[in-house]
Design a protein around this motif. Structure first.
Motif, PDB file in Angstrom:
ATOM      1  N   LEU A  86       0.832  -1.206   0.000  1.00 46.58           N
ATOM      2  CA  LEU A  86       0.000   0.000   0.000  1.00 46.58           C
ATOM      3  C   LEU A  86       0.868   1.257   0.000  1.00 46.58           C
ATOM      4  CD1 LEU A  86      -2.790  -1.045   2.502  1.00 46.58           C
ATOM      5  CD2 LEU A  86      -3.065  -0.592   0.059  1.00 46.58           C
ATOM      6  N   ALA A  87       1.901   1.262   0.835  1.00 49.05           N
ATOM      7  CA  ALA A  87       2.794   2.422   0.894  1.00 49.05           C
ATOM      8  C   ALA A  87       3.470   2.658  -0.455  1.00 49.05           C
ATOM      9  CB  ALA A  87       3.838   2.223   1.990  1.00 49.05           C
ATOM     10  N   ALA A  88       3.893   1.576  -1.102  1.00 50.43           N
ATOM     11  CA  ALA A  88       4.553   1.707  -2.402  1.00 50.43           C
ATOM     12  C   ALA A  88       3.569   2.161  -3.478  1.00 50.43           C
ATOM     13  CB  ALA A  88       5.189   0.388  -2.807  1.00 50.43           C
ATOM     14  N   GLU A  89       2.393   1.579  -3.491  1.00 47.00           N
ATOM     15  CA  GLU A  89       1.391   1.914  -4.508  1.00 47.00           C
ATOM     16  C   GLU A  89       0.927   3.362  -4.391  1.00 47.00           C
ATOM     17  OE1 GLU A  89      -1.008   1.384  -7.772  1.00 47.00           O
ATOM     18  OE2 GLU A  89       0.360  -0.125  -6.960  1.00 47.00           O
ATOM     19  N   LEU A  90       0.763   3.843  -3.156  1.00 52.40           N
ATOM     20  CA  LEU A  90       0.271   5.202  -2.935  1.00 52.40           C
ATOM     21  C   LEU A  90       1.401   6.224  -2.874  1.00 52.40           C
ATOM     22  CD1 LEU A  90      -2.399   4.342  -0.244  1.00 52.40           C
ATOM     23  CD2 LEU A  90      -2.815   4.938  -2.643  1.00 52.40           C
ATOM     24  N   ASP A  91       2.644   5.749  -2.902  1.00 53.91           N
ATOM     25  CA  ASP A  91       3.822   6.610  -2.810  1.00 53.91           C
ATOM     26  C   ASP A  91       3.761   7.464  -1.541  1.00 53.91           C
ATOM     27  OD1 ASP A  91       6.300   7.515  -3.631  1.00 53.91           O
ATOM     28  OD2 ASP A  91       5.473   9.151  -4.841  1.00 53.91           O
ATOM     29  N   LEU A  92       3.474   6.795  -0.413  1.00 51.82           N
ATOM     30  CA  LEU A  92       3.394   7.450   0.885  1.00 51.82           C
ATOM     31  C   LEU A  92       4.345   6.756   1.856  1.00 51.82           C
ATOM     32  CD1 LEU A  92      -0.477   7.768   1.304  1.00 51.82           C
ATOM     33  CD2 LEU A  92       1.131   9.619   0.829  1.00 51.82           C
ATOM     34  N   PRO A  93       4.832   7.486   2.861  1.00 54.55           N
ATOM     35  CA  PRO A  93       5.654   6.835   3.882  1.00 54.55           C
ATOM     36  C   PRO A  93       4.842   5.781   4.639  1.00 54.55           C
ATOM     37  CG  PRO A  93       5.845   9.228   4.008  1.00 54.55           C
ATOM     38  CD  PRO A  93       4.740   8.937   3.047  1.00 54.55           C
ATOM     39  N   VAL A  94       5.499   4.729   5.082  1.00 51.44           N
ATOM     40  CA  VAL A  94       4.834   3.638   5.777  1.00 51.44           C
ATOM     41  C   VAL A  94       4.130   4.151   7.039  1.00 51.44           C
ATOM     42  CG1 VAL A  94       5.186   1.460   7.007  1.00 51.44           C
ATOM     43  CG2 VAL A  94       6.370   1.880   4.863  1.00 51.44           C
ATOM     44  N   GLY A  95       4.755   5.081   7.746  1.00 56.28           N
ATOM     45  CA  GLY A  95       4.148   5.624   8.954  1.00 56.28           C
ATOM     46  C   GLY A  95       2.811   6.294   8.683  1.00 56.28           C
ATOM     47  N   VAL A  96       2.717   6.999   7.573  1.00 57.00           N
ATOM     48  CA  VAL A  96       1.470   7.657   7.195  1.00 57.00           C
ATOM     49  C   VAL A  96       0.411   6.611   6.871  1.00 57.00           C
ATOM     50  CG1 VAL A  96       0.385   9.140   5.454  1.00 57.00           C
ATOM     51  CG2 VAL A  96       2.608   9.761   6.400  1.00 57.00           C
ATOM     52  N   VAL A  97       0.794   5.579   6.138  1.00 52.57           N
ATOM     53  CA  VAL A  97      -0.147   4.512   5.780  1.00 52.57           C
ATOM     54  C   VAL A  97      -0.637   3.818   7.050  1.00 52.57           C
ATOM     55  CG1 VAL A  97      -0.385   2.299   4.584  1.00 52.57           C
ATOM     56  CG2 VAL A  97       0.786   4.202   3.469  1.00 52.57           C
ATOM     57  N   ARG A  98       0.237   3.617   8.015  1.00 56.64           N
ATOM     58  CA  ARG A  98      -0.177   2.982   9.271  1.00 56.64           C
ATOM     59  C   ARG A  98      -1.211   3.833  10.012  1.00 56.64           C
ATOM     60  NH1 ARG A  98       5.790   0.961  11.000  1.00 56.64           N
ATOM     61  NH2 ARG A  98       5.652  -1.108  10.085  1.00 56.64           N
ATOM     62  N   VAL A  99      -1.026   5.144  10.025  1.00 55.54           N
ATOM     63  CA  VAL A  99      -2.004   6.026  10.675  1.00 55.54           C
ATOM     64  C   VAL A  99      -3.336   5.940   9.949  1.00 55.54           C
ATOM     65  CG1 VAL A  99      -2.582   8.432  11.202  1.00 55.54           C
ATOM     66  CG2 VAL A  99      -0.263   7.585  11.627  1.00 55.54           C
ATOM     67  N   PHE A 100      -3.312   5.995   8.617  1.00 51.64           N
ATOM     68  CA  PHE A 100      -4.549   5.887   7.835  1.00 51.64           C
ATOM     69  C   PHE A 100      -5.237   4.541   8.078  1.00 51.64           C
ATOM     70  CE2 PHE A 100      -2.821   8.985   4.428  1.00 51.64           C
ATOM     71  CZ  PHE A 100      -3.303  10.068   5.139  1.00 51.64           C
ATOM     72  N   LEU A 101      -4.450   3.466   8.131  1.00 47.34           N
ATOM     73  CA  LEU A 101      -5.028   2.140   8.378  1.00 47.34           C
ATOM     74  C   LEU A 101      -5.680   2.069   9.753  1.00 47.34           C
ATOM     75  CD1 LEU A 101      -2.369  -0.222   6.795  1.00 47.34           C
ATOM     76  CD2 LEU A 101      -4.715   0.167   6.015  1.00 47.34           C
ATOM     77  N   GLY A 102      -5.067   2.701  10.736  1.00 44.69           N
ATOM     78  CA  GLY A 102      -5.676   2.744  12.066  1.00 44.69           C
ATOM     79  C   GLY A 102      -7.043   3.415  12.025  1.00 44.69           C
ATOM     80  N   ASP A 103      -7.148   4.506  11.268  1.00 47.49           N
ATOM     81  CA  ASP A 103      -8.439   5.180  11.106  1.00 47.49           C
ATOM     82  C   ASP A 103      -9.453   4.256  10.449  1.00 47.49           C
ATOM     83  OD1 ASP A 103      -7.132   7.432  12.087  1.00 47.49           O
ATOM     84  OD2 ASP A 103      -6.918   8.369  10.103  1.00 47.49           O
ATOM     85  N   LEU A 104      -9.017   3.560   9.410  1.00 45.05           N
ATOM     86  CA  LEU A 104      -9.922   2.673   8.676  1.00 45.05           C
ATOM     87  C   LEU A 104     -10.334   1.461   9.508  1.00 45.05           C
ATOM     88  CD1 LEU A 104      -8.195   2.875   5.183  1.00 45.05           C
ATOM     89  CD2 LEU A 104     -10.366   3.916   5.854  1.00 45.05           C
ATOM     90  N   ILE A 105      -9.445   0.970  10.356  1.00 48.45           N
ATOM     91  CA  ILE A 105      -9.786  -0.131  11.260  1.00 48.45           C
ATOM     92  C   ILE A 105     -10.844   0.352  12.255  1.00 48.45           C
ATOM     93  CG2 ILE A 105      -8.916  -1.596  13.131  1.00 48.45           C
ATOM     94  CD1 ILE A 105      -6.223  -1.682  11.538  1.00 48.45           C
ATOM     95  N   ASP A 106     -10.649   1.549  12.795  1.00 50.73           N
ATOM     96  CA  ASP A 106     -11.625   2.110  13.738  1.00 50.73           C
ATOM     97  C   ASP A 106     -12.999   2.266  13.096  1.00 50.73           C
ATOM     98  OD1 ASP A 106      -9.690   2.221  15.682  1.00 50.73           O
ATOM     99  OD2 ASP A 106      -9.329   4.385  15.470  1.00 50.73           O
ATOM    100  N   GLU A 107     -13.031   2.634  11.826  1.00 54.89           N
ATOM    101  CA  GLU A 107     -14.293   2.814  11.104  1.00 54.89           C
ATOM    102  C   GLU A 107     -14.850   1.488  10.565  1.00 54.89           C
ATOM    103  OE1 GLU A 107     -16.080   5.514  10.773  1.00 54.89           O
ATOM    104  OE2 GLU A 107     -14.666   6.857  11.770  1.00 54.89           O
ATOM    105  N   GLU A 108     -14.094   0.400  10.796  1.00 52.54           N
ATOM    106  CA  GLU A 108     -14.459  -0.939  10.335  1.00 52.54           C
ATOM    107  C   GLU A 108     -14.610  -1.015   8.810  1.00 52.54           C
ATOM    108  OE1 GLU A 108     -17.894  -2.129  12.571  1.00 52.54           O
ATOM    109  OE2 GLU A 108     -16.751  -2.280  14.425  1.00 52.54           O
TER     110      GLU A 108
END
Length: 137
Positions: A86-108
């Motif tokens: 995901l980080a590679a595909e979106l060209d984002l740092p892994v830390g940013v992707v982890r924060v976004f994933l945490g949000d998405l997990i919270d929202e189910e």
């Protein structure tokens, strides 16, 4: 080099395009609210949630998510993706992707399958005994 020349030469590159700092994308957060540790090889799968909003469009929840959140959900809807992919595909740092994933997990909106820790994997000798037992049949 004078101060004005140094600022122009050292801080802006027209070819790079607009630059957004990672902390601006995550609203200053460096960790997600979830307690989950997301390994690079953890697999992310989009949840099937059908909550159409008024008029059959996107839900109100979609309006609170950034475009990057929605991109992650779309990528994982097509095929399960690892955090690193995901980080590679979106060209984002892994830390940013982890924060976004945490949000998405919270929202189910996504779920994460974590890799099996090496301590929980079966011992090689047990696997050899199983193979030998199968051969004996």
């Amino acid at each position: 080099m004078r101060g004005d020349d140094q600022d122009k030469a050292g801080w802006y590159d027209d070819a790079a395009g607009p630059v957004v700092r990672p902390y601006a994308m995550t609203r200053g957060r460096t960790r997600s609210a979830t307690k989950d540790k997301l390994d690079l090889i953890a697999v992310v799968v989009a949840q099937d949630r059908q909550e159409p909003g008024p008029g059959g469009g996107h839900s109100a929840m979609d309006q609170t998510l950034s475009p990057e959140h929605l991109d992650i959900v779309e990528l994982c809807r097509e095929i399960p993706q690892s955090v690193a992919e995901l980080a590679a595909e979106l060209d984002l740092p892994v830390g940013v992707v982890r924060v976004f994933l945490g949000d998405l997990i919270d929202e189910e909106l996504v779920r994460v399958s974590r890799p099996v820790p090496p301590a929980e994997l079966p011992d090689e000798s047990i696997l050899r005994e199983v193979i030998n037992g199968l051969r004996a049949l």
